[in-house]
Design a protein around this motif. Structure first.
Motif, short mmCIF file in Angstrom:
data_model
loop_
_atom_site.label_atom_id
_atom_site.label_comp_id
_atom_site.label_asym_id
_atom_site.label_seq_id
_atom_site.Cartn_x
_atom_site.Cartn_y
_atom_site.Cartn_z
N ARG A 1 66.36 27.23 43.04
CA ARG A 1 66.40 27.57 44.46
C ARG A 1 64.99 27.76 44.99
O ARG A 1 64.13 28.32 44.31
CB ARG A 1 67.20 28.86 44.68
N HIS B 1 71.50 23.94 37.94
CA HIS B 1 72.11 23.66 39.23
C HIS B 1 70.99 23.57 40.26
O HIS B 1 70.26 24.55 40.47
CB HIS B 1 73.09 24.79 39.60
N SER C 1 74.59 23.53 48.78
CA SER C 1 75.23 24.75 49.24
C SER C 1 76.34 24.41 50.22
O SER C 1 76.24 23.46 51.00
CB SER C 1 74.21 25.67 49.92
N SER D 1 70.08 28.25 38.21
CA SER D 1 70.01 27.64 39.53
C SER D 1 68.56 27.44 39.95
O SER D 1 67.71 28.29 39.70
CB SER D 1 70.73 28.49 40.58
N HIS E 1 75.62 32.08 34.38
CA HIS E 1 74.97 31.29 35.42
C HIS E 1 73.95 32.18 36.14
O HIS E 1 74.28 32.98 37.00
CB HIS E 1 76.01 30.76 36.41
N GLN F 1 71.19 32.96 38.72
CA GLN F 1 70.90 32.44 40.05
C GLN F 1 69.41 32.41 40.38
O GLN F 1 68.98 31.65 41.24
CB GLN F 1 71.63 33.29 41.10
N MET G 1 80.35 22.55 41.28
CA MET G 1 80.03 23.56 40.30
C MET G 1 81.00 23.52 39.12
O MET G 1 80.60 23.66 37.96
CB MET G 1 80.05 24.95 40.93
N ILE H 1 75.94 32.91 47.74
CA ILE H 1 76.41 33.15 46.38
C ILE H 1 77.78 33.83 46.41
O ILE H 1 78.65 33.53 45.58
CB ILE H 1 75.38 33.99 45.59
N VAL I 1 69.80 22.86 44.23
CA VAL I 1 70.32 22.89 45.59
C VAL I 1 69.83 21.71 46.43
O VAL I 1 70.29 21.51 47.55
CB VAL I 1 69.97 24.22 46.31
#
Length: 416
Positions: free
Chosen positions: A161, A190, A215, A159, A136, A138, A404, A43, A192
């Protein structure tokens, strides 16, 4: 309340805001939020890359330690000491004087929450006052805490994840309900990996709102090393990650027991699991204290050193998104054996740039390790060179930052 003149309002702003912020103007303002500053290595790379490309990055939350000053990165953080009180007083005053209607609206939301209202004000007030274009988030598990930003014209991106999508909502049915209720309201996601996108759709994430961005690594800081692999020496095996059931370390130790029985010479190091009682017991049960070493948490520099010195990076996980340590190992030149979990098959092609084995299969792990121990130097190097090419094509920081920015522009233009 008496309305203050424009001159008075301007004076107050200059007293309480950093001069830097006054010139932000039309620049896109992105809040990258984890709650902790600085955050994880990946990040932090995203923050640096976006700032370098001209976006203004806002960081909110708890300042754990001093950050390296960066152009276009602005901190509105607090520490564990008295600065929390300062943040509360400062932004309460600014909002009351300059954005009273918004403050009242947010206060109603805060009053309806179960959590400590003072703590929520310390978290929320700076975000409301500085009002980035995009917030945003995470960590998906915090979505209920931040959906309110949309009420003030801030776009919300979440995100997707690893743990937060792959098993947290399975282990916690209440979280699954939260996801199903709130995911449809998010402006964009978003992801990954492709695999994690598919998992999120199960919780009502809108497919058209999911944007895949792998990533990225700063590859110039991670030069590839063509390893002098020597099959006559003990196979140096490495795993990295906290002691958690999803890491599958129990299966890894079972595999080491099979290697020992097959008289395969090896040394196995696990980083991040120094005092795990279950693994310590299992190592003792197999009488492998002289073959298996447990280490605590290491710095990133120390981890890179461990990866370079290993012959094999073993990912024995049951669940992952795409494991960062695998990407780093492939970039640095260490061969990877990974379970076929999550999105790992999106980066590893079995027998071409690494090895994939079934999840929860210690025999398959042992067989793959045995196969690596028998590789010739040229074959080992051929596989690791192919791995580096994969990383360069798919996981560069430039590709991540570009992806992004595309997502942000689409969100702001309502094109997702």
């Amino acid at each position: 309340m008496k309305v203050l003149s424009n001159r008075t309002q301007t004076f107050i702003k200059k007293c309480f805001q950093k001069i830097d912020i006054e010139i932000l103007g039309k620049t896109i303002k992105i809040a990258i939020y984890t709650g902790l500053v600085p955050s994880t290595t990946f990040i932090e790379r995203l923050i640096q890359g976006l700032a370098h490309n001209g976006l203004h990055i806002y960081l909110f939350g708890l300042q754990r330690r001093q950050s390296i000053p960066l152009k276009n990165v602005f901190h509105f953080t607090y520490t564990k000491t008295f600065s929390k009180l300062f943040i509360l007083i400062k932004y309460s005053f600014l909002l009351t004087i300059l954005k009273a209607r918004d403050k009242r609206k947010l206060d109603v939301f805060i009053a309806n929450q179960i959590k400590n209202s003072i703590q929520l004000k310390i978290k929320y007030y700076p975000v409301l006052y500085h009002r980035p274009d995009i917030f945003h988030l995470q960590w998906a598990k915090s979505i209920a805490d931040w959906l309110w930003v949309q009420e003030f014209g801030i776009k919300l991106i979440v995100s997707l994840r690893g743990a937060h999508i792959n098993y947290s909502p399975i282990a916690n049915p209440e979280l699954a309900v939260v996801y199903k209720n709130l995911f449809p309201k998010v402006d964009g996601f978003h992801a990954v990996s492709k695999a994690i996108s598919e998992e999120a759709i199960k919780y009502n994430a809108v497919k058209s709102k999911i944007h895949l961005v792998y990533s990225g690594l700063e590859l110039e800081e991670m030069p590839f090393q063509l390893k002098k692999f020597d099959e006559s020496k003990p196979l140096a095996i490495l795993s990295i990650g906290r002691a958690h059931w999803k890491k599958g370390y129990s299966y890894a130790l079972d595999a080491m027991n099979l290697l020992e029985k097959d008289t395969i010479d090896f040394n196995y190091t696990l980083v991040g699991v120094e005092n795990d009682e279950e693994l310590l017991y299992k190592r003792s049960q197999f009488k492998l204290e002289n073959k298996i070493t447990f280490k605590g948490t290491l710095s990133f520099t120390e981890i890179v050193k461990e990866i370079r010195e290993a012959d094999v990076l073993l990912l024995s996980s049951v669940e992952e998104g795409i494991a960062n340590v695998v990407l780093e190992s492939m970039a640095l030149g260490t061969l990877v054996i990974s379970t076929d979990c999550g999105g790992m098959n999106e980066v590893i092609i079995d027998c071409e740039n690494g090895f994939l084995v079934p999840v929860r299969d210690h025999e398959a792990i042992a067989n793959a390790l045995k196969k690596v121990s028998e590789l010739t130097l040229s074959t080992y190097q051929q596989i690791t060179k192919a791995a580096r090419v994969t990383i360069e094509k798919q996981h560069s920081s430039e590709k991540m930052n570009s992806g992004m920015q595309t997502l942000y522009q689409k969100i702001l233009n309502n094109k997702l």
